[in-house]
Enzyme design. Structure first.
Site, mmCIF file in Angstrom:
data_model
loop_
_atom_site.group_PDB
_atom_site.id
_atom_site.type_symbol
_atom_site.label_atom_id
_atom_site.label_comp_id
_atom_site.label_asym_id
_atom_site.label_seq_id
_atom_site.Cartn_x
_atom_site.Cartn_y
_atom_site.Cartn_z
ATOM 1 N N SER A 100 -42.935 -17.255 36.799
ATOM 2 C CA SER A 100 -41.456 -17.500 36.255
ATOM 3 C C SER A 100 -40.394 -16.810 36.902
ATOM 4 C CB SER A 100 -41.459 -16.908 34.767
ATOM 5 O OG SER A 100 -41.343 -15.452 34.914
ATOM 6 N N LYS A 101 -39.375 -16.919 36.707
ATOM 7 C CA LYS A 101 -38.144 -16.680 37.317
ATOM 8 C C LYS A 101 -38.345 -15.227 37.811
ATOM 9 C CE LYS A 101 -34.614 -19.601 37.261
ATOM 10 N NZ LYS A 101 -34.176 -20.305 35.999
ATOM 11 N N ARG A 102 -38.777 -14.345 36.843
ATOM 12 C CA ARG A 102 -39.073 -12.911 37.166
ATOM 13 C C ARG A 102 -39.696 -12.497 38.397
ATOM 14 N NH1 ARG A 102 -42.678 -10.660 33.846
ATOM 15 N NH2 ARG A 102 -43.171 -12.706 33.067
#
Ligand code: GLU
Length: 486
Positions: A258-260
């Site tokens: 994910s973006k993380r």
């Protein structure tokens, strides 16, 4: 039967790594089986879908060289016999409505008038009672009187699918093999929203069927949607396509990518300086491999070697270090001309407007080709050839302030000014001769010359670098370094 597969993005943002991998595997499967690769736009989320996202997804697909045969085309025109391929257009034609009405008539779907607050309260109650928070079918058996009453109140209904209460939904997944769901765990999902728009799970079945899809290849985040969809096929008396759910992609910490974890969209990787060939190759290895665990595939080789039986059940790890390594490998394979063309857009970001017909420019851009990992780093490594030299503070302290530097630079300047054929061979010979005859170690001469002309202690091979800079620039820069020392 001819293979027909599709990539069906929801245009609510850029194309992400997971979506790109799905697109690629569908594309490769179609290529390998001589089938058709269809692109369908699933824009049933009226609020979040945008034309901008469609364009961005298409740009990324084009960048990755994933061409589709049929569907909504890059200019938004339609190609193929099963159009329109954009769900919003299909909705206006009443395609979904027709099947929703059929299911309503046959009692396989029903109107639900529950308001958002009521659904919320049901969910909370289920949570407290430790039941799964699924819709329990409150509106399954409304009398015509109740329906009349709700209508009078002005309530807008949704249409829900009536899921079987017991039994199992099973399917043979091409990757996960035997998959089984207990029907009591499924729920009466919404097929048509109050706005009249179909939901994903409903529209997807109607379209996959009408577009004659033979195989559905998608991420395993959809595996729990598949039993819902299979029940719709069954209710409509349709034969479902075969399914293949691609393994989950994990970030370095073992959670779903994910973006993380940093960049997730393909455009970001493009901006960072990855080659599309690298990206395509790397994406292919996310959950797939051939029997010889090959890492790098030549152009056209994936299209030949891809086989869905090589898809793994286990999740795939996205490894940014390996991706960068692979990009370096791909960069090294480029000819000077190809490297120049690939690096050119990034060079502009450094204010470098170079000329591909100038052989010096081609040579300079390729001067550290062996070391490049990202196209975006080339500009910062070669800009000193074209721009005024800027001295790095630590390079001055470490190298230019060493004993004898002034004498060395003055001496070598005289030597260089007398070279008539200023190329790497003569420069090297003369530099070594100067060091030897004056009792200096080679390094004592090489280092300050490097810093004087480039401002840095590290960089390309010294004598090639001097040749490409040319005699005049080299002498001017040595002068500049000398002034700095005074
Ligand atoms: N529109 C869905 C998505 O973007 C497609 C899922 C499917 O392939 O069925 O996730």
């Amino acid at each position: 039967m001819k293979t027909r597969v599709r990539f069906a993005p929801s245009p609510t943002g850029h194309l992400h790594v997971g979506g790109a991998r799905t697109a690629l595997f569908n594309y490769l499967f179609a290529k390998k089986t001589g089938g058709t690769f269809v692109l369908r736009i699933e824009d049933t989320d009226e609020l979040r879908s945008s034309e901008e996202s469609i364009k961005s997804i298409f740009d990324s697909m084009r960048w990755l060289d994933l061409k589709w045969d049929e569907g909504t085309m890059p200019d938004l025109s339609e190609k193929g016999d099963f159009g329109p391929y954009m769900q919003s257009k299909r909705e206006s034609l009443g395609i979904y409505k027709k099947y929703a009405e059929q299911l309503l008539r046959e009692g396989k779907a029903y109107y639900c008038y529950c308001a958002a607050e009521e659904l919320d309260a049901m969910r909370k109650k289920a949570q407290l009672e430790k039941r799964p928070p699924k819709y329990e079918g409150k509106c399954r058996h409304l009398s015509s009187g109740q329906i009349e009453e709700f209508r009078k109140q002005g309530r807008k209904p949704v249409i829900r699918f009536r899921m079987p209460d017991d039994g199992q939904t099973v399917f043979e997944d091409m990757i996960h093999e035997h998959v089984k769901f207990e029907n009591k765990l499924l729920y009466d999902f919404i097929m048509v929203k109050a706005s009249g728009y179909p939901t994903y799970n409903f529209a997807c079945v109607i379209d996959d069927y009408l577009m004659e899809m033979s195989h559905i290849i998608r991420g395993d985040d959809h595996i729990s949607n598949t039993p819902l969809q299979l029940n719709v096929y069954k209710a409509l008396g349709w034969e479902p396509p075969r399914h293949a759910h691609l393994s989950m992609i994990l970030g370095q910490d073992g959670t779903r990518l994910s973006k993380r974890h940093g960049a997730t969209s393909i455009t970001e990787y493009q901006k960072q300086g990855f080659l599309p060939e690298t990206m395509k190759n790397y994406l292919a290895l996310l959950g797939w491999g051939n029997s010889d665990s090959q890492d790098i595939f030549k152009k056209g080789e994936l299209e030949e070697k891809f086989d869905i039986s090589g898809c793994q059940k286990n999740s795939a790890a996205f490894d940014p270090v390996k991706l960068k390594w692979m990009n370096g490998e791909y960069i090294r394979q480029l000819s000077k001309e190809e490297l120049f063309a690939a690096a050119e857009p990034y060079l502009k970001g450094f204010g470098l407007v170079l000329d591909k017909s100038n052989p010096f420019h081609l040579d300079i851009v390729a001067i550290e080709q062996e070391k490049y990992k990202l196209l975006s780093e080339v500009g910062g490594l070669v800009d000193f050839f074209f721009k005024d030299v800027k001295y790095d503070e630590s390079a001055i302290n470490k190298t230019l302030k060493a004993p004898n530097t002034e004498a060395i630079l003055n001496g070598i300047k005289r030597v260089y000014s007398e070279i008539s054929e200023f190329n790497d061979v003569t420069i090297e010979a003369k530099t070594r001769e100067f060091a030897a005859s004056n009792g200096f170690k080679n390094g004592q001469v090489f280092h300050p010359v490097r810093v004087s002309v480039s401002g840095r202690t590290q960089g390309p091979t010294l004598f090639k670098m001097l040749e490409y800079l040319g005699k005049e620039k080299v002498i001017n820069r040595i002068d500049k370094a000398l002034r700095l020392l005074q």
